[in-house]
Design an enzyme around this catalytic site. Structure first.
Site, PDB file in Angstrom:
ATOM      1  N   SER A  13       0.831  -1.205   0.000  1.00  0.00           N
ATOM      2  CA  SER A  13       0.000   0.000   0.000  1.00  0.00           C
ATOM      3  C   SER A  13       0.862   1.250   0.000  1.00  0.00           C
ATOM      4  O   SER A  13       1.982   1.248   0.518  1.00  0.00           O
ATOM      5  CB  SER A  13      -0.871  -0.013   1.264  1.00  0.00           C
ATOM      6  OG  SER A  13      -1.409   1.256   1.528  1.00  0.00           O
ATOM      7  N   TYR A  72      -1.857  -0.151  10.580  1.00  0.00           N
ATOM      8  CA  TYR A  72      -2.143  -0.806   9.297  1.00  0.00           C
ATOM      9  C   TYR A  72      -0.955  -0.672   8.347  1.00  0.00           C
ATOM     10  O   TYR A  72      -0.470  -1.654   7.783  1.00  0.00           O
ATOM     11  CB  TYR A  72      -3.397  -0.198   8.653  1.00  0.00           C
ATOM     12  CG  TYR A  72      -3.517  -0.519   7.183  1.00  0.00           C
ATOM     13  CD1 TYR A  72      -3.834  -1.803   6.761  1.00  0.00           C
ATOM     14  CD2 TYR A  72      -3.293   0.459   6.209  1.00  0.00           C
ATOM     15  CE1 TYR A  72      -3.924  -2.109   5.401  1.00  0.00           C
ATOM     16  CE2 TYR A  72      -3.381   0.164   4.863  1.00  0.00           C
ATOM     17  CZ  TYR A  72      -3.700  -1.121   4.464  1.00  0.00           C
ATOM     18  OH  TYR A  72      -3.779  -1.420   3.123  1.00  0.00           O
TER      19      TYR A  72
END
EC number: 5.1.3.2
Length: 354
Positions: A133, A157
């Site tokens: 990501s 995350y």
């Protein structure tokens, strides 16, 4: 591409948003696909709809409800058939929730991945495409973000993605038989043009466009825009939005690279974005145009942790993966509205948890 016939690909998290779109493309190309998903933040209905869209290739899809932390179940699956490669999407992905429940994220994302890699190694399956990501770039000091930009995840995350990237680099360094491609996505938007599969965040949405979508179908009264005083063209945050179908194409390109350039691949990383930044207000305007709906706005202060401008440098993927995003913001919003208008409650119903 090297013939897809008889090649079996394992896709973890294949019932999720990006996973389901990628599984459909794999099936349409003639691959056999085994999907593993614990359905924590996905719906089995997505798999049923992928089967319908796949037509005569539907029989090449096998779904198993499995948690990646269940080593015994994983081992049985790898013992029952040979996988040419693994595409690893599975993981919890809500930034805000990760701040509130860090141990949940470290347990699910890291232990799940470690278990998967251990079982892959035990069965001699060493080709991997991993969903990373753009969160690994944190708040970039310079844009566009290149694959060599400093890495600094700003939340649990993002840190799970960064640790898994490092894990993959260490794994390849210890055993060059591992061939790994890490894909750093920017901001996925849109849906399959059929309007039959799309993004259905269980609970509270995590990204801008699912919020916009919920306002458009009457599930929320207004969209809250956080921060109007950024140093951008209209004061709102700028991101690199990418059509989910383009992202799915990127996974196919990565898989192709693993097969066709196997001798030269080690552990490679690629940005998947459009290379263009779009502000919150520009996205809202594009969605209003595509849907014919007015999105009421409420302006609020900046949220802690939100970066000002993030967009990708995509030259490496274009050159080495022969991949480039085809769709612009208009198509993203058109396809998002097509999905939302046909499925106002996603895969659920008004009285479901969605």
């Amino acid at each position: 591409m090297v013939s897809a016939l008889l090649r079996t690909i394992l896709v973890t998290g294949g019932a999720g948003y990006i996973g389901s779109h990628t599984v459909l493309q794999l099936l349409q190309l003639g691959f056999r696909v085994v999907v593993l998903d614990n359905l924590d933040n996905a719906s089995e209905l997505a798999i049923l709809r992928v089967r319908e869209l796949a037509g005569h290739n539907a029989n090449n899809l096998d779904f198993r409800k499995v948690d990646l932390r269940d080593k015994q179940a994983l081992d049985q699956i790898f013992s029952s058939q040979r996988f040419e490669a693994v595409i690893h999407f599975a993981g919890l992905k809500a930034v805000g929730e990760s701040v509130q429940k860090p141990l949940l994220y470290y347990d699910n994302n890291l232990i799940g991945t470690i278990t998967l890699l251990q079982v892959m190694a035990a069965h001699g399956c060493t080709k991997l495409v991993f969903s990373s990501s753009a969160t690994v770039y944190g708040w970039p000091k310079e844009v566009p973000c290149t694959e060599e930009s400093p890495l600094c995840a700003m939340n649990p995350y993002g840190r799970t993605k960064l640790v898994i990237e490092d894990m993959c680099r260490d794994l390849h360094a210890s055993d060059p038989n591992w061939k790994i491609i890490l894909l750093r996505y920017f901001n996925p938007v849109g849906a399959h043009p059929s309007g039959y599969i799309g993004e259905d965040p269980c609970g509270i949405p995590n990204n801008l466009m699912p919020f916009v979508q919920q306002v458009a179908v009457g599930r929320r009264p207004a969209l809250t825009v956080y921060g109007t005083d950024y140093n951008t063209k209209d004061g709102t945050g700028v991101r690199d939005y990418i059509h989910v179908v383009d992202l799915a194409d990127g996974h196919i390109a990565a898989l192709r690279k693993l097969y066709e350039d196997s001798d030269r691949i080690g552990c490679e990383v690629y940005n998947l974005g459009t290379g263009k930044g779009t502000s919150v207000l520009e996205m809202v305007a594009a969605f209003e145009k595509a849907s014919g709906k007015k999105i009421p706005l409420v302006f609020a202060g900046r949220r802690p942790g939100d970066a000002e401008i993030v967009y990708a440098q995509t030259a490496k993927a274009e050159k080495e993966l022969k991949w480039k995003a085809k769709y612009g913001v208009e198509e993203m919003c058109r396809d998002l509205w097509n999905w939302a208008s046909k499925n106002p409650y996603g895969y659920g119903s008004p009285d479901s948890s969605n």
